[in-house]
Scaffold this motif. Sequence first.
Motif, PDB file in Angstrom:
ATOM      1  N   TYR A  31       1.556  12.006  -8.918  1.00  0.00           N
ATOM      2  CA  TYR A  31       2.521  10.982  -8.491  1.00  0.00           C
ATOM      3  C   TYR A  31       3.215  10.284  -9.669  1.00  0.00           C
ATOM      4  O   TYR A  31       4.438  10.215  -9.744  1.00  0.00           O
ATOM      5  CB  TYR A  31       1.832   9.959  -7.573  1.00  0.00           C
ATOM      6  CG  TYR A  31       2.742   8.830  -7.164  1.00  0.00           C
ATOM      7  CD1 TYR A  31       3.665   8.985  -6.136  1.00  0.00           C
ATOM      8  CD2 TYR A  31       2.722   7.609  -7.841  1.00  0.00           C
ATOM      9  CE1 TYR A  31       4.530   7.957  -5.782  1.00  0.00           C
ATOM     10  CE2 TYR A  31       3.582   6.582  -7.501  1.00  0.00           C
ATOM     11  CZ  TYR A  31       4.476   6.752  -6.471  1.00  0.00           C
ATOM     12  OH  TYR A  31       5.337   5.729  -6.128  1.00  0.00           O
TER      13      TYR A  31
ATOM     14  N   ALA B 210       6.430  -2.190  -3.341  1.00  0.00           N
ATOM     15  CA  ALA B 210       7.378  -1.339  -4.064  1.00  0.00           C
ATOM     16  C   ALA B 210       7.311   0.076  -3.510  1.00  0.00           C
ATOM     17  O   ALA B 210       6.248   0.709  -3.523  1.00  0.00           O
ATOM     18  CB  ALA B 210       7.045  -1.328  -5.557  1.00  0.00           C
ATOM     19  N   PHE B 211       8.416   0.547  -3.010  1.00  0.00           N
ATOM     20  CA  PHE B 211       8.525   1.895  -2.441  1.00  0.00           C
ATOM     21  C   PHE B 211       7.468   2.134  -1.360  1.00  0.00           C
ATOM     22  O   PHE B 211       6.984   3.250  -1.196  1.00  0.00           O
ATOM     23  CB  PHE B 211       8.412   2.957  -3.558  1.00  0.00           C
ATOM     24  CG  PHE B 211       9.360   2.695  -4.690  1.00  0.00           C
ATOM     25  CD1 PHE B 211      10.731   2.786  -4.484  1.00  0.00           C
ATOM     26  CD2 PHE B 211       8.908   2.303  -5.954  1.00  0.00           C
ATOM     27  CE1 PHE B 211      11.629   2.510  -5.508  1.00  0.00           C
ATOM     28  CE2 PHE B 211       9.795   2.020  -6.973  1.00  0.00           C
ATOM     29  CZ  PHE B 211      11.153   2.130  -6.752  1.00  0.00           C
TER      30      PHE B 211
ATOM     31  N   ASP C 259      -4.465  -1.317   5.552  1.00  0.00           N
ATOM     32  CA  ASP C 259      -3.182  -0.932   6.127  1.00  0.00           C
ATOM     33  C   ASP C 259      -2.216  -2.111   6.047  1.00  0.00           C
ATOM     34  O   ASP C 259      -2.571  -3.233   6.431  1.00  0.00           O
ATOM     35  CB  ASP C 259      -3.416  -0.529   7.598  1.00  0.00           C
ATOM     36  CG  ASP C 259      -2.193   0.138   8.209  1.00  0.00           C
ATOM     37  OD1 ASP C 259      -1.056  -0.225   7.827  1.00  0.00           O
ATOM     38  OD2 ASP C 259      -2.373   1.022   9.061  1.00  0.00           O
ATOM     39  N   ALA C 260      -0.997  -1.832   5.570  1.00  0.00           N
ATOM     40  CA  ALA C 260      -0.001  -2.894   5.419  1.00  0.00           C
ATOM     41  C   ALA C 260       0.373  -3.533   6.759  1.00  0.00           C
ATOM     42  O   ALA C 260       0.867  -4.661   6.793  1.00  0.00           O
ATOM     43  CB  ALA C 260       1.251  -2.311   4.765  1.00  0.00           C
TER      44      ALA C 260
ATOM     45  N   ASP D 169      -3.845  -0.699  -0.560  1.00  0.00           N
ATOM     46  CA  ASP D 169      -3.175   0.534  -0.139  1.00  0.00           C
ATOM     47  C   ASP D 169      -4.119   1.235   0.841  1.00  0.00           C
ATOM     48  O   ASP D 169      -5.331   0.983   0.818  1.00  0.00           O
ATOM     49  CB  ASP D 169      -2.940   1.450  -1.347  1.00  0.00           C
ATOM     50  CG  ASP D 169      -1.882   2.521  -1.106  1.00  0.00           C
ATOM     51  OD1 ASP D 169      -0.780   2.423  -1.660  1.00  0.00           O
ATOM     52  OD2 ASP D 169      -2.168   3.485  -0.345  1.00  0.00           O
ATOM     53  N   PHE D 170      -3.568   2.087   1.707  1.00  0.00           N
ATOM     54  CA  PHE D 170      -4.470   2.763   2.652  1.00  0.00           C
ATOM     55  C   PHE D 170      -4.827   4.189   2.228  1.00  0.00           C
ATOM     56  O   PHE D 170      -5.443   4.915   2.995  1.00  0.00           O
ATOM     57  CB  PHE D 170      -3.966   2.667   4.086  1.00  0.00           C
ATOM     58  CG  PHE D 170      -2.765   3.501   4.473  1.00  0.00           C
ATOM     59  CD1 PHE D 170      -2.096   4.299   3.569  1.00  0.00           C
ATOM     60  CD2 PHE D 170      -2.317   3.495   5.798  1.00  0.00           C
ATOM     61  CE1 PHE D 170      -1.006   5.060   3.946  1.00  0.00           C
ATOM     62  CE2 PHE D 170      -1.235   4.261   6.199  1.00  0.00           C
ATOM     63  CZ  PHE D 170      -0.580   5.035   5.261  1.00  0.00           C
ATOM     64  N   CYS D 171      -4.427   4.578   1.008  1.00  0.00           N
ATOM     65  CA  CYS D 171      -4.682   5.961   0.580  1.00  0.00           C
ATOM     66  C   CYS D 171      -5.682   5.945  -0.583  1.00  0.00           C
ATOM     67  O   CYS D 171      -5.345   5.557  -1.712  1.00  0.00           O
ATOM     68  CB  CYS D 171      -3.367   6.611   0.161  1.00  0.00           C
ATOM     69  SG  CYS D 171      -3.573   8.277  -0.435  1.00  0.00           S
TER      70      CYS D 171
ATOM     71  N   ALA E 237       0.711  -1.722  -0.651  1.00  0.00           N
ATOM     72  CA  ALA E 237       1.065  -0.315  -0.869  1.00  0.00           C
ATOM     73  C   ALA E 237       1.143  -0.060  -2.379  1.00  0.00           C
ATOM     74  O   ALA E 237       2.095   0.536  -2.877  1.00  0.00           O
ATOM     75  CB  ALA E 237       2.372   0.050  -0.158  1.00  0.00           C
TER      76      ALA E 237
ATOM     77  N   ARG F  68      10.293  -1.839 -11.879  1.00  0.00           N
ATOM     78  CA  ARG F  68       9.063  -2.619 -11.630  1.00  0.00           C
ATOM     79  C   ARG F  68       8.971  -3.809 -12.575  1.00  0.00           C
ATOM     80  O   ARG F  68       8.534  -4.884 -12.191  1.00  0.00           O
ATOM     81  CB  ARG F  68       7.823  -1.731 -11.766  1.00  0.00           C
ATOM     82  CG  ARG F  68       7.676  -0.743 -10.656  1.00  0.00           C
ATOM     83  CD  ARG F  68       6.295  -0.109 -10.658  1.00  0.00           C
ATOM     84  NE  ARG F  68       6.332   1.087  -9.840  1.00  0.00           N
ATOM     85  CZ  ARG F  68       6.654   2.294 -10.304  1.00  0.00           C
ATOM     86  NH1 ARG F  68       6.934   2.462 -11.570  1.00  0.00           N
ATOM     87  NH2 ARG F  68       6.688   3.337  -9.479  1.00  0.00           N
TER      88      ARG F  68
HETATM   89  C1  LIG Z   1       5.817   5.724  -2.891  1.00  0.00           C
HETATM   90  S1  LIG Z   1       4.209   5.073  -3.045  1.00  0.00           S
HETATM   91  C2  LIG Z   1       4.479   3.570  -3.931  1.00  0.00           C
HETATM   92  C3  LIG Z   1       3.315   3.182  -4.761  1.00  0.00           C
HETATM   93  C4  LIG Z   1       3.542   2.016  -5.709  1.00  0.00           C
HETATM   94  N1  LIG Z   1       3.835   0.796  -5.023  1.00  0.00           N
HETATM   95  C5  LIG Z   1       4.619   2.321  -6.727  1.00  0.00           C
HETATM   96  O1  LIG Z   1       5.449   1.447  -6.979  1.00  0.00           O
HETATM   97  O2  LIG Z   1       4.599   3.409  -7.292  1.00  0.00           O
HETATM   98  C6  LIG Z   1       3.938   4.506  -1.403  1.00  0.00           C
HETATM   99  C7  LIG Z   1       2.526   3.995  -1.189  1.00  0.00           C
HETATM  100  O3  LIG Z   1       2.511   3.339   0.078  1.00  0.00           O
HETATM  101  C8  LIG Z   1       1.255   3.565   0.663  1.00  0.00           C
HETATM  102  N2  LIG Z   1       1.379   3.281   2.102  1.00  0.00           N
HETATM  103  C9  LIG Z   1       2.224   3.854   2.984  1.00  0.00           C
HETATM  104  N3  LIG Z   1       2.056   3.341   4.211  1.00  0.00           N
HETATM  105  C10 LIG Z   1       1.080   2.407   4.089  1.00  0.00           C
HETATM  106  C11 LIG Z   1       0.446   1.540   5.007  1.00  0.00           C
HETATM  107  N4  LIG Z   1       0.769   1.516   6.305  1.00  0.00           N
HETATM  108  N5  LIG Z   1      -0.519   0.716   4.550  1.00  0.00           N
HETATM  109  C12 LIG Z   1      -0.880   0.731   3.237  1.00  0.00           C
HETATM  110  N6  LIG Z   1      -0.337   1.538   2.326  1.00  0.00           N
HETATM  111  C13 LIG Z   1       0.644   2.366   2.741  1.00  0.00           C
HETATM  112  C14 LIG Z   1       0.955   5.016   0.326  1.00  0.00           C
HETATM  113  O4  LIG Z   1      -0.404   5.309   0.449  1.00  0.00           O
HETATM  114  C15 LIG Z   1       1.464   5.079  -1.117  1.00  0.00           C
HETATM  115  O5  LIG Z   1       0.436   4.804  -2.032  1.00  0.00           O
END
Ligand SMILES: C[S@@+](CC[C@H](N)C(=O)[O-])C[C@H]1O[C@@H](n2cnc3c(N)ncnc32)[C@H](O)[C@@H]1O
Length: 242
Positions: free
Chosen positions: A27, A130-131, A113-114, A87-89, A65, A43
């Motif tokens: 990533y 962010a994203f 979970d957000a 984050d949920f992952c 997230a 950022r």
């Molecule tokens: C594109 S990445 C962004 C990560 C980080 N914020 C960045 O700036 O690089 C999106 C992140 O959102 C998380 N995500 C997506 N849906 C989510 C949810 N419902 N709850 C928590 N995390 C979530 C994903 O697991 C992932 O790590």
Amino acid sequence: MSDTRKAIENEHANRVREMFATIAVRYDLLNHLLSGQMDKRWRRLVAKRLRQSLGVGQVKILDVACGTGDLSLELFETIKARVVGTDFCRPMLDIAAKKFARDQSAIPLIEGDALRLPFLDCSFDGVTIAFGLRNLSDVERGLSELLRVLKPGGSLAVLEFSKPVIPGFSFLFKAYFTRLLPLVGGLLSGSKRAYRYLPDSVSRFPDQKELAETMQRAGFDRVQFQNLTGGIAALHLGMRPH
Ligand SMILES: C[S@@+](CC[C@H](N)C(=O)[O-])C[C@H]1O[C@@H](n2cnc3c(N)ncnc32)[C@H](O)[C@@H]1O
């Protein structure tokens, strides 16, 4: 919420979580490569703008997230704040945890979970995402949840891809984002699906003005946005009313 709606939400969440789990290891590299390092500048700007509204030190910020934790680190270093990442992952959080340990940054990470944040109402002076917002099955409900955990007077910062605003550039960027990026991202990450999902999810996401309106509808005050790199991304700021 109806059972059908709940099932659709769970399916969406599982799909997004699995997708990020697949690309977690690559990533950061792909982010920096495919954005020409612009993601780092974006950022950094989020942290600077939040420092202007929150001041330095003694504040508590939730990075929702947070993924591999780059924004959490930026907030920790620029604002000297107490930062919590969520984050949920799990695989994305594992990478963040290694990074924080290496930098000796005391940033707790909480799996969550957000749309159902595991925090009490009014817990944070600042919340960032962010994203991440674009990945939620319900953007407005996500924003309401971010509002819930903010203290009155607290600030939200949303960094997200947006709609380029310079006509010629917009055309070129679209070609890059919808054709070259999925190809290169797919090859290097091993997940074609993830890098097709990126432009698709951005095209479904509200543009700058619509997102500002959605934030207002969700209850935020003093909503403003700033286009970044010709509108490829945008930084939206809002405040929870007193
Ligand atoms: C594109 S990445 C962004 C990560 C980080 N914020 C960045 O700036 O690089 C999106 C992140 O959102 C998380 N995500 C997506 N849906 C989510 C949810 N419902 N709850 C928590 N995390 C979530 C994903 O697991 C992932 O790590």
